[in-house]
Design a protein around this motif. Sequence first.
Motif, short mmCIF file in Angstrom:
data_model
loop_
_atom_site.label_atom_id
_atom_site.label_comp_id
_atom_site.label_asym_id
_atom_site.label_seq_id
_atom_site.Cartn_x
_atom_site.Cartn_y
_atom_site.Cartn_z
N VAL A 327 -4.54 -2.99 6.58
CA VAL A 327 -3.25 -3.54 7.04
C VAL A 327 -2.86 -4.73 6.17
O VAL A 327 -1.73 -4.83 5.68
CB VAL A 327 -3.33 -3.96 8.52
CG1 VAL A 327 -2.10 -4.78 8.91
CG2 VAL A 327 -3.45 -2.74 9.41
N GLY A 371 0.44 -1.02 7.42
CA GLY A 371 0.37 -2.38 6.91
C GLY A 371 1.59 -2.80 6.13
O GLY A 371 1.94 -3.98 6.09
N THR A 409 3.83 -3.76 13.88
CA THR A 409 2.61 -3.35 13.18
C THR A 409 1.37 -3.59 14.02
O THR A 409 0.52 -2.70 14.16
CB THR A 409 2.49 -4.12 11.85
OG1 THR A 409 3.67 -3.87 11.06
CG2 THR A 409 1.27 -3.69 11.07
#
Length: 425
Positions: A327, A371, A409
């Motif tokens: 990420v 990511g 995210t």
Amino acid sequence: MISMKLFALALFVLMYVLMITKPAHRPLYALGVAVIYLLTGVLPVRELFGTINWNVLMMISGTMIIVDFFIESRMPNLLADILLEKSKNVMWVTIYMSLFAGIISAFIDNVATVLMVAPVGLAICRKLKINPVGMILSIAVSSNLQGAATLVGDTTSIMLGDYANMNFMNFFWMLGRPGIFFAVELGALATVPIMMVLFRKDKEPVDSKERTKVEDYVPTAMLLLMVLALICASFIPDTPSVINGVICCVLAVVTIALDLLKNRSGKGALRAVKNLDLETLLLLTGLFVVIGGITEAGIIDDFAGFIAKAGGKNLFLLYTIIVWGSVLISAFVDNIPYVATMLPVLTAVTRTLGVEPYLLYFGLLTGATLGGNLTPIGASANIAAVGLLRKEGHEVAFRDFMRIGVPFTLTAVLVGYLYIWFVWA
């Protein structure tokens, strides 16, 4: 060798600092560092052509031309009217648009999804007279989120499928267990409450009393044909790496030709070419060269090796580092060379541990795909969305993007991270 590596890393960091603090000239920073890399030998000139992702650039260019005719046909306005009829308020319009983009993105490239769906979002925002930044950025991050759902959703998914001999159905069900598709979809559902919090103040009621009349259905048909062609191309083995870009450019030329035959005028073609977002194309070109430079310098290999060593022989720790490390890295580095580097590394690690590799493969894909949503330049789809907003007069700062990208995210990755561990550990 060490000094060259440090030099390349220092320039890379400087580029990102400038992009964050002085965002108005992002293409110049990327192109400037790219030129320095070439002049100093960080990236050999002979590697330049192969470093640039021509497939993405061709896809964006071709799709932009078709989308220009699509916008001119007023179809986005009609779709906006229909969506407004189904929505209670502005918040739900944004949520529906994000989920709609996500569904499309599970089957075609994220950039193409943004360029197709964003005009509808912009039409809605014009009709409601609201700032389009939140809605367009939500469309972009939702598109990236769904990229790992299917074999055809993103380049990294295609790479994993090829490397691990996975077919389309393996993303849904594999070795008697549900596949990564369900991890992505659970993550997508988990972002709905996040959007409800982010856009909780957008409670203005919406309505659409009359529907826009579409003037030309050809651009809509060409977009649908493009979606179908991109899906079909993904199932054909051994296709050229630029096949998606070729499809988009050929259909763009066909769209221009049909417009010329219909209107006996080149105004539409000139308008579409003039409206190409050159800033976005130049920024992407520069970033491709820069990423190629740090890859050539061995920086990505070093990161991959560090991640693998940090996990040691503890499978849970290794899995955790791979997901969250991916990420972080993918927020700043193109995930394609990173995934290409990590797949053989993870294969070797799992052989040493005596476990099947799919847990780490799926963790890698989840972290690397999502990511890119941490920053506005972490994914090509984000760059395209920011470019569209800039053309509309809205400059997007890093903090503006991260206000949406970070909670999206973290939520989606956390859900996918837990799901994959409990199903595949």
